[in-house]
Enzyme design. Sequence first.
Site, mmCIF file in Angstrom:
data_model
loop_
_atom_site.group_PDB
_atom_site.id
_atom_site.type_symbol
_atom_site.label_atom_id
_atom_site.label_comp_id
_atom_site.label_asym_id
_atom_site.label_seq_id
_atom_site.Cartn_x
_atom_site.Cartn_y
_atom_site.Cartn_z
ATOM 1 N N ASP A 29 0.816 -1.221 0.000
ATOM 2 C CA ASP A 29 0.000 0.000 0.000
ATOM 3 C C ASP A 29 0.850 1.272 0.000
ATOM 4 O OD1 ASP A 29 -2.016 -1.765 0.139
ATOM 5 O OD2 ASP A 29 -2.809 -1.110 2.095
ATOM 6 N N GLU A 31 3.665 1.879 -1.275
ATOM 7 C CA GLU A 31 4.216 2.173 -2.606
ATOM 8 C C GLU A 31 3.163 2.917 -3.441
ATOM 9 O OE1 GLU A 31 7.264 2.047 -5.514
ATOM 10 O OE2 GLU A 31 7.197 1.873 -3.333
ATOM 11 N N TYR A 32 1.925 2.416 -3.352
ATOM 12 C CA TYR A 32 0.818 3.064 -4.053
ATOM 13 C C TYR A 32 0.671 4.508 -3.553
ATOM 14 C CZ TYR A 32 -3.886 4.002 -5.819
ATOM 15 O OH TYR A 32 -4.958 4.557 -6.464
ATOM 16 N N ASP A 33 0.650 4.653 -2.220
ATOM 17 C CA ASP A 33 0.460 5.979 -1.622
ATOM 18 C C ASP A 33 1.540 6.972 -2.067
ATOM 19 O OD1 ASP A 33 -1.700 4.913 -0.400
ATOM 20 O OD2 ASP A 33 -0.744 4.648 1.567
ATOM 21 N N LEU A 78 -36.226 -8.012 -13.989
ATOM 22 C CA LEU A 78 -36.426 -9.387 -14.425
ATOM 23 C C LEU A 78 -37.707 -9.989 -13.882
ATOM 24 C CD1 LEU A 78 -32.872 -10.943 -14.129
ATOM 25 C CD2 LEU A 78 -34.032 -10.049 -16.141
ATOM 26 N N GLU A 105 -26.155 -17.211 -13.309
ATOM 27 C CA GLU A 105 -25.297 -16.359 -12.493
ATOM 28 C C GLU A 105 -25.944 -16.107 -11.130
ATOM 29 O OE1 GLU A 105 -24.934 -12.652 -14.709
ATOM 30 O OE2 GLU A 105 -25.274 -13.799 -16.536
ATOM 31 N N LYS A 107 -27.589 -13.863 -8.296
ATOM 32 C CA LYS A 107 -28.377 -12.636 -8.274
ATOM 33 C C LYS A 107 -28.025 -11.912 -6.981
ATOM 34 C CE LYS A 107 -33.091 -10.940 -8.616
ATOM 35 N NZ LYS A 107 -33.003 -10.064 -7.457
ATOM 36 N N ASP A 109 -27.972 -8.921 -4.143
ATOM 37 C CA ASP A 109 -28.987 -8.118 -3.507
ATOM 38 C C ASP A 109 -28.358 -6.794 -3.083
ATOM 39 O OD1 ASP A 109 -31.486 -7.654 -2.686
ATOM 40 O OD2 ASP A 109 -31.466 -9.005 -0.964
ATOM 41 N N ARG A 128 -30.761 2.599 -11.625
ATOM 42 C CA ARG A 128 -31.688 2.057 -12.617
ATOM 43 C C ARG A 128 -32.969 2.894 -12.680
ATOM 44 N NH1 ARG A 128 -35.619 -1.380 -14.368
ATOM 45 N NH2 ARG A 128 -36.743 -1.321 -12.402
ATOM 46 N N TYR A 211 -22.375 -7.376 -14.595
ATOM 47 C CA TYR A 211 -22.933 -8.605 -15.173
ATOM 48 C C TYR A 211 -23.651 -8.416 -16.495
ATOM 49 C CZ TYR A 211 -26.946 -6.651 -12.700
ATOM 50 O OH TYR A 211 -27.918 -5.807 -12.244
ATOM 51 N N LYS A 275 -30.233 -16.616 -18.027
ATOM 52 C CA LYS A 275 -30.404 -15.800 -19.233
ATOM 53 C C LYS A 275 -30.209 -16.664 -20.461
ATOM 54 C CE LYS A 275 -28.242 -11.736 -17.090
ATOM 55 N NZ LYS A 275 -26.933 -11.117 -16.898
ATOM 56 N N LYS A 299 -35.851 -16.940 -7.583
ATOM 57 C CA LYS A 299 -35.706 -16.451 -6.215
ATOM 58 C C LYS A 299 -35.759 -17.611 -5.229
ATOM 59 C CE LYS A 299 -36.994 -12.312 -5.269
ATOM 60 N NZ LYS A 299 -36.268 -11.168 -4.711
ATOM 61 N N CYS A 391 -32.721 -54.153 -8.604
ATOM 62 C CA CYS A 391 -33.821 -53.432 -7.961
ATOM 63 C C CYS A 391 -33.985 -53.941 -6.532
ATOM 64 C CB CYS A 391 -35.110 -53.637 -8.743
ATOM 65 S SG CYS A 391 -36.551 -52.983 -7.894
ATOM 66 N N CYS A 394 -37.676 -55.935 -6.409
ATOM 67 C CA CYS A 394 -38.026 -57.139 -7.166
ATOM 68 C C CYS A 394 -36.803 -57.888 -7.652
ATOM 69 C CB CYS A 394 -38.950 -56.783 -8.328
ATOM 70 S SG CYS A 394 -38.127 -55.867 -9.628
ATOM 71 N N CYS A 407 -35.654 -49.564 -12.620
ATOM 72 C CA CYS A 407 -35.943 -50.985 -12.518
ATOM 73 C C CYS A 407 -36.536 -51.375 -13.868
ATOM 74 C CB CYS A 407 -36.947 -51.253 -11.400
ATOM 75 S SG CYS A 407 -37.622 -52.924 -11.462
ATOM 76 N N CYS A 412 -42.832 -54.539 -11.407
ATOM 77 C CA CYS A 412 -42.231 -54.300 -10.098
ATOM 78 C C CYS A 412 -43.302 -53.721 -9.169
ATOM 79 C CB CYS A 412 -41.061 -53.331 -10.253
ATOM 80 S SG CYS A 412 -40.191 -53.000 -8.711
#
Length: 645
Positions: A29, A31-33, A78, A105, A107, A109, A128, A211, A275, A299, A391, A394, A407, A412
């Site tokens: 981290d 190095e990034y900073d 959907l 895939e 779903k 929440d 959306r 997605y 899908k 669901k 079976c 039988c 069977c 049977c």
Amino acid sequence: MQERMRELVKILNRWAYEYYVLDDPSVPDREYDRLYDELCALERETGVVLPDSPTRRVGGEPVKAFERHRHIARLFSLDKAVTTDELSAFFTRAEKAGEATFTVEYKYDGLTVCLTYDKGKFVRATTRGNGTEGEDVTAQVLTIPSFPLSISYQGTLEVRGEAVIRLSVLEKYNAAHPDEPLKNARNAAAGAIRNLDPSVTRSRGAEILFYDVNYMSDSPVKTQCEAMEFLRREGFKIYPHFRICTNFDEILQAIEEIEVGRRNIDVLTDGAVVKVNEEEIRSAMGATDKFPRWAIAYKFEAEEAESTVERVFWQVGRTGKLTPLAEIAPVELAGATVRRATLNNYGDLTRKDVKVHSRVLVRRSNEVIPEILGAVEHVEGSIPVEKPALCPFCGSAVKEVGANLFCTNPACPPRVVQKLTHYCSKNAADVEGMSEATLTLLERERGVRRFSDLYALRAEDFDGLEGFKEKKVGNLLSAIEGSKHIPLDRFLYAIGIDGIGRVAARDLAEYGSVEKVASLTYDELVALENVGDVTANSILSYFADEENREELSRLFAAGVEPFVRARVTTGAFAGKKVVLTGTLSSMARPEAQKRIEALGGTCQSAVTSATDLVIAGEKAGSKLDKAKKLGIAVIGEEEFLAMLS
Ligand SMILES: [Zn+2]
């Protein structure tokens, strides 16, 4: 300086991608900073901020209100399925539209967001909203690092993802904010994005899992697989679990995988999304006014619990299929104590790796027998279930077909009893009082094997059977007698043709008689709304079988008389078989079908020689051509509306 800035932006964005998208950082981290601080200094000095600079992720000042923004292409929600029947209906519709494959895939929440790109640069993020118009949440979404600010694709693009907060992140957040804990991960994610202050968004640690490609101006992707590959390649975070299925069983398996797997993942989910993979088939299937027809959300609404397998034994069904059943440690589920759960078939049992003593996940939903979804934990000393060579009832040979064991003996005993029980059940011949126990007794003691044997029963046949007093016998015999007068659809269901459920039986009953149904061709059968390829073949082989035909004659000789239920016989479409094709501008197809049926018509999904009328809307295709070829009457929307009124 600008050159150095360009270089820093490139390096920092790559490191952020490794860290946030791949979960695989290549530098510490600090190095990034260090480089980040260098970039900030240069930006201050030059007064220039490159469009894809990571410093833009800070998010800026709080906004006063969210602006409304119109999506380029509509963001559909959907349609939902909660039962396998609904899922199966979706599958049948898709199959009829072409040679579809399916993707399954998770779903998630959370909150759906839509990201717009133009000429390779991130432009805007919106919620959306109502699907057509959403709220501009660019400043908020900018603070989330799991998507790229610049991409290689140069056209206009809208991609779709779900903003989520990982359960572990939520837990940490709540531990740090004990006075104002967030209720759940979904609310936390929605609240993070729809917060006027971007710094609040940032503090919640949301991420976006992508997605879908919603819109592409140039060379759009042709399948869902391509869309996911495109997203991955361009640096969007996608969830690794993704299944491609070619048949219904594979779809069910993929869903079960998710149902078990979602208990062990760090993201809140409430189902699986299925899908149609191919864009071509998607557009052939079209959309209702609310949902696309080519995707469905399954669901998980059933209740689930964990238990331990104590023993596995086998049952024989009416087709001879051997079903493994597990005895489990009693567990409370949806208001009942569950002690037994099905494992569906041998293939399932092996695939789910369920052994005696395994910890398993059990699901119970309404009116369905509890089912084992999979093993959640492998226990030491668990014992694999042996595959029966013969079976268990039988002793006949067992045949393996796909995932199933059968069977091979048509006589049977448990198989015969199951067939009879099905025939006598409420939605079939409805022989009141004829229980499985009674049929087991009659099979064993009186040799009742065929449906027609029931109609040959006399009062004296019950002499000497325990528990059958005169009155009970009288009731049973009159129930048997009463079942002779039976609606055709129920009769077709009762005789137990493989794959014929109540819905398909109603389709078949439209033909008016058993003789007529027996004479249908493959093409006529698959033209029925609820009959697919496999069922059509099983109907054909049922009626081609000499033994079945003899049994039907015996039933008719015994006085069984299937009748066609009274139906609407007046109205503009009375007695007409109607096919809808193309798009109607005035109403969705289900609405049109309902109104045709209310006026006495029957809707078919494909044109056959039996079709009376074709209603052609906009962009009518092959069905219209076929109707013309067969010389079937065709009308347009205007004439159709006139008939309705
Ligand atoms: Zn058997």
